[in-house]
Design a protein around this motif. Sequence first.
Motif, PDB file in Angstrom:
ATOM      1  N   VAL A  22       0.790  -1.167  -0.194  1.00 47.49           N
ATOM      2  CA  VAL A  22      -0.017  -0.122   0.223  1.00 47.49           C
ATOM      3  C   VAL A  22       0.783   1.105  -0.060  1.00 47.49           C
ATOM      4  O   VAL A  22       1.926   1.493   0.749  1.00 47.49           O
ATOM      5  N   GLU A  23       0.577   2.165  -0.761  1.00 43.72           N
ATOM      6  CA  GLU A  23       1.019   3.436  -0.944  1.00 43.72           C
ATOM      7  C   GLU A  23       0.501   4.469  -0.286  1.00 43.72           C
ATOM      8  O   GLU A  23      -0.759   4.659  -0.293  1.00 43.72           O
ATOM      9  N   ILE A  24       1.079   5.596   0.455  1.00 44.58           N
ATOM     10  CA  ILE A  24       0.388   6.560   0.986  1.00 44.58           C
ATOM     11  C   ILE A  24       0.634   7.740   0.052  1.00 44.58           C
ATOM     12  O   ILE A  24       1.742   8.065  -0.057  1.00 44.58           O
ATOM     13  N   VAL A  25      -0.411   8.188  -0.383  1.00 51.25           N
ATOM     14  CA  VAL A  25      -0.598   9.342  -1.411  1.00 51.25           C
ATOM     15  C   VAL A  25      -0.817  10.418  -0.919  1.00 51.25           C
ATOM     16  O   VAL A  25      -1.959  10.662   0.090  1.00 51.25           O
ATOM     17  N   ARG A  26       0.041  11.776  -1.071  1.00 50.89           N
ATOM     18  CA  ARG A  26      -0.316  12.820  -0.307  1.00 50.89           C
ATOM     19  C   ARG A  26      -0.702  13.754  -1.604  1.00 50.89           C
ATOM     20  O   ARG A  26       0.092  14.060  -2.308  1.00 50.89           O
ATOM     21  N   GLN A  42      -7.128  17.893   6.874  1.00 47.18           N
ATOM     22  CA  GLN A  42      -6.606  16.805   6.120  1.00 47.18           C
ATOM     23  C   GLN A  42      -7.774  15.684   6.133  1.00 47.18           C
ATOM     24  O   GLN A  42      -8.018  15.249   7.190  1.00 47.18           O
ATOM     25  N   ILE A  43      -8.160  15.196   4.983  1.00 48.56           N
ATOM     26  CA  ILE A  43      -8.883  14.080   4.781  1.00 48.56           C
ATOM     27  C   ILE A  43      -8.162  12.876   4.371  1.00 48.56           C
ATOM     28  O   ILE A  43      -7.737  12.823   3.332  1.00 48.56           O
ATOM     29  N   ALA A  44      -8.329  11.821   5.293  1.00 48.81           N
ATOM     30  CA  ALA A  44      -7.599  10.497   4.682  1.00 48.81           C
ATOM     31  C   ALA A  44      -9.070   9.651   3.805  1.00 48.81           C
ATOM     32  O   ALA A  44     -10.083   9.705   4.284  1.00 48.81           O
ATOM     33  N   GLN A  45      -8.633   9.273   2.726  1.00 48.17           N
ATOM     34  CA  GLN A  45      -9.556   8.439   2.056  1.00 48.17           C
ATOM     35  C   GLN A  45      -9.159   7.021   1.793  1.00 48.17           C
ATOM     36  O   GLN A  45      -8.046   6.916   1.270  1.00 48.17           O
ATOM     37  N   LEU A  46     -10.014   6.173   2.129  1.00 45.85           N
ATOM     38  CA  LEU A  46     -10.116   4.842   1.951  1.00 45.85           C
ATOM     39  C   LEU A  46     -11.174   4.289   1.046  1.00 45.85           C
ATOM     40  O   LEU A  46     -12.110   4.530   1.308  1.00 45.85           O
ATOM     41  N   SER A  47     -10.916   3.702   0.016  1.00 44.09           N
ATOM     42  CA  SER A  47     -11.869   3.168  -1.347  1.00 44.09           C
ATOM     43  C   SER A  47     -11.689   1.472  -1.379  1.00 44.09           C
ATOM     44  O   SER A  47     -10.560   1.116  -1.142  1.00 44.09           O
ATOM     45  N   ALA A  65      -4.345   1.029  10.762  1.00 48.07           N
ATOM     46  CA  ALA A  65      -3.223   1.477  11.645  1.00 48.07           C
ATOM     47  C   ALA A  65      -2.401   2.569  10.927  1.00 48.07           C
ATOM     48  O   ALA A  65      -2.074   3.638  11.567  1.00 48.07           O
ATOM     49  N   ILE A  66      -2.272   2.270   9.770  1.00 47.82           N
ATOM     50  CA  ILE A  66      -1.500   3.324   8.946  1.00 47.82           C
ATOM     51  C   ILE A  66      -2.340   4.455   8.918  1.00 47.82           C
ATOM     52  O   ILE A  66      -1.671   5.716   9.129  1.00 47.82           O
ATOM     53  N   THR A  67      -3.762   4.463   8.883  1.00 49.71           N
ATOM     54  CA  THR A  67      -4.267   5.594   8.444  1.00 49.71           C
ATOM     55  C   THR A  67      -4.403   6.439   9.648  1.00 49.71           C
ATOM     56  O   THR A  67      -4.326   7.625   9.877  1.00 49.71           O
ATOM     57  N   ASN A  68      -4.582   5.641  10.918  1.00 49.45           N
ATOM     58  CA  ASN A  68      -4.693   6.443  12.114  1.00 49.45           C
ATOM     59  C   ASN A  68      -3.248   7.236  12.527  1.00 49.45           C
ATOM     60  O   ASN A  68      -3.178   8.052  12.963  1.00 49.45           O
ATOM     61  N   GLY A  69      -2.171   6.529  12.217  1.00 46.93           N
ATOM     62  CA  GLY A  69      -0.832   6.908  12.252  1.00 46.93           C
ATOM     63  C   GLY A  69      -0.729   8.360  11.470  1.00 46.93           C
ATOM     64  O   GLY A  69       0.219   9.149  11.828  1.00 46.93           O
ATOM     65  N   LEU A  70      -1.560   8.549  10.520  1.00 40.90           N
ATOM     66  CA  LEU A  70      -1.219   9.707   9.614  1.00 40.90           C
ATOM     67  C   LEU A  70      -1.967  10.874  10.113  1.00 40.90           C
ATOM     68  O   LEU A  70      -2.005  12.188   9.747  1.00 40.90           O
ATOM     69  N   LYS A  71      -2.645  10.695  11.341  1.00 40.95           N
ATOM     70  CA  LYS A  71      -3.422  11.620  12.176  1.00 40.95           C
ATOM     71  C   LYS A  71      -4.424  12.584  11.219  1.00 40.95           C
ATOM     72  O   LYS A  71      -4.218  13.979  11.331  1.00 40.95           O
ATOM     73  N   VAL A 262      -4.194  10.866   1.581  1.00 37.24           N
ATOM     74  CA  VAL A 262      -4.223  12.061   2.492  1.00 37.24           C
ATOM     75  C   VAL A 262      -4.333  13.283   1.581  1.00 37.24           C
ATOM     76  O   VAL A 262      -3.551  13.696   0.674  1.00 37.24           O
ATOM     77  N   LEU A 263      -5.650  13.972   1.473  1.00 38.91           N
ATOM     78  CA  LEU A 263      -6.136  15.206   0.723  1.00 38.91           C
ATOM     79  C   LEU A 263      -5.814  16.423   1.669  1.00 38.91           C
ATOM     80  O   LEU A 263      -6.499  16.360   2.818  1.00 38.91           O
ATOM     81  N   GLU A 264      -4.908  17.100   1.317  1.00 36.20           N
ATOM     82  CA  GLU A 264      -4.920  18.358   2.239  1.00 36.20           C
ATOM     83  C   GLU A 264      -5.481  19.426   1.495  1.00 36.20           C
ATOM     84  O   GLU A 264      -5.027  20.059   0.347  1.00 36.20           O
TER      85      GLU A 264
END
Length: 268
Positions: A22-26, A42-47, A65-71, A262-264
């Motif tokens: 999984v890639e974290i895309v900002r 910041q909105i984290a999106q999972l689809s 866990a990764i998503t929560n870590g991105l706060k 993560v959409l900022e």
Amino acid sequence: MLVGATPFIAAGYGLLYEQQNVEIVRQRVRLARLPKAFEGFQIAQLSDIHIGPFTTADYIRRCVAITNGLKPDLIALTGDYVCWDPEAQGEVVRVLAGLRAPHGVFGCMGNHEADLGIEESITRLFAAQGIQMLRQERAPIRQHNETLNLIGMDHGGEADRRLQQLKTLVMPNMVNILLTHYPHFFDHHSELGVDLTLAGDIHGGGQLSLDFVHRGLNLGSLMGVPYIRGLYEKTGAQLYMNRGIGITGFPIRLGARPEITVLELSRS
Ligand SMILES: [Fe+2]
């Protein structure tokens, strides 16, 4: 021999490695009308979670866990929680219940929920965990004295009726953010006043993409789907197409890594 083996090596890579890499895309999203209080929000999106034989609860737990870590400030889920088994809805909701964000976790329905007839039951399960599915509904997101309008629409239904419903949910003097599994009405979003749409559905081009070889060489584009991955803009309205984290159909992702986004939001 090497040339002959190449497709098998590529398939093995996609099968064994890329499907859960999984890639974290900002992604920065510029919204000219954004209230000051939401600068940097910041909105984290999972689809396309698709719990099932190829997308395990453990892998989804890792994504949580990764998503929560991105706060993130808020978490958006854009549909397709299951594959083909309605019995899996309880487990995927239990795993996603671990998501945490100060402004809450919201979502919309995907085509798999519609096809299996579980839209109402999974919405209830999510609600019991404090996760709100928006089904032709809106939720005000407040920060200090400012408000964003978050809207969620179902995937299916009669198109004209859905478009009329969407019109009634848009707030003219606010930034409107729409969660929808696939952006059927993106051509109308600018005139409707939908500033930003978060969607998924296409799995980054049908999970199989050779875009790195030639742009447009992916299963989605070859099937005539106009929106595949990443950020699109049309006369001021923006759309983010998420590649999703799970898989359906065949147990492979090639050139279409799963993503947590993560959409900022920013005014400039
Ligand atoms: Fe999907």
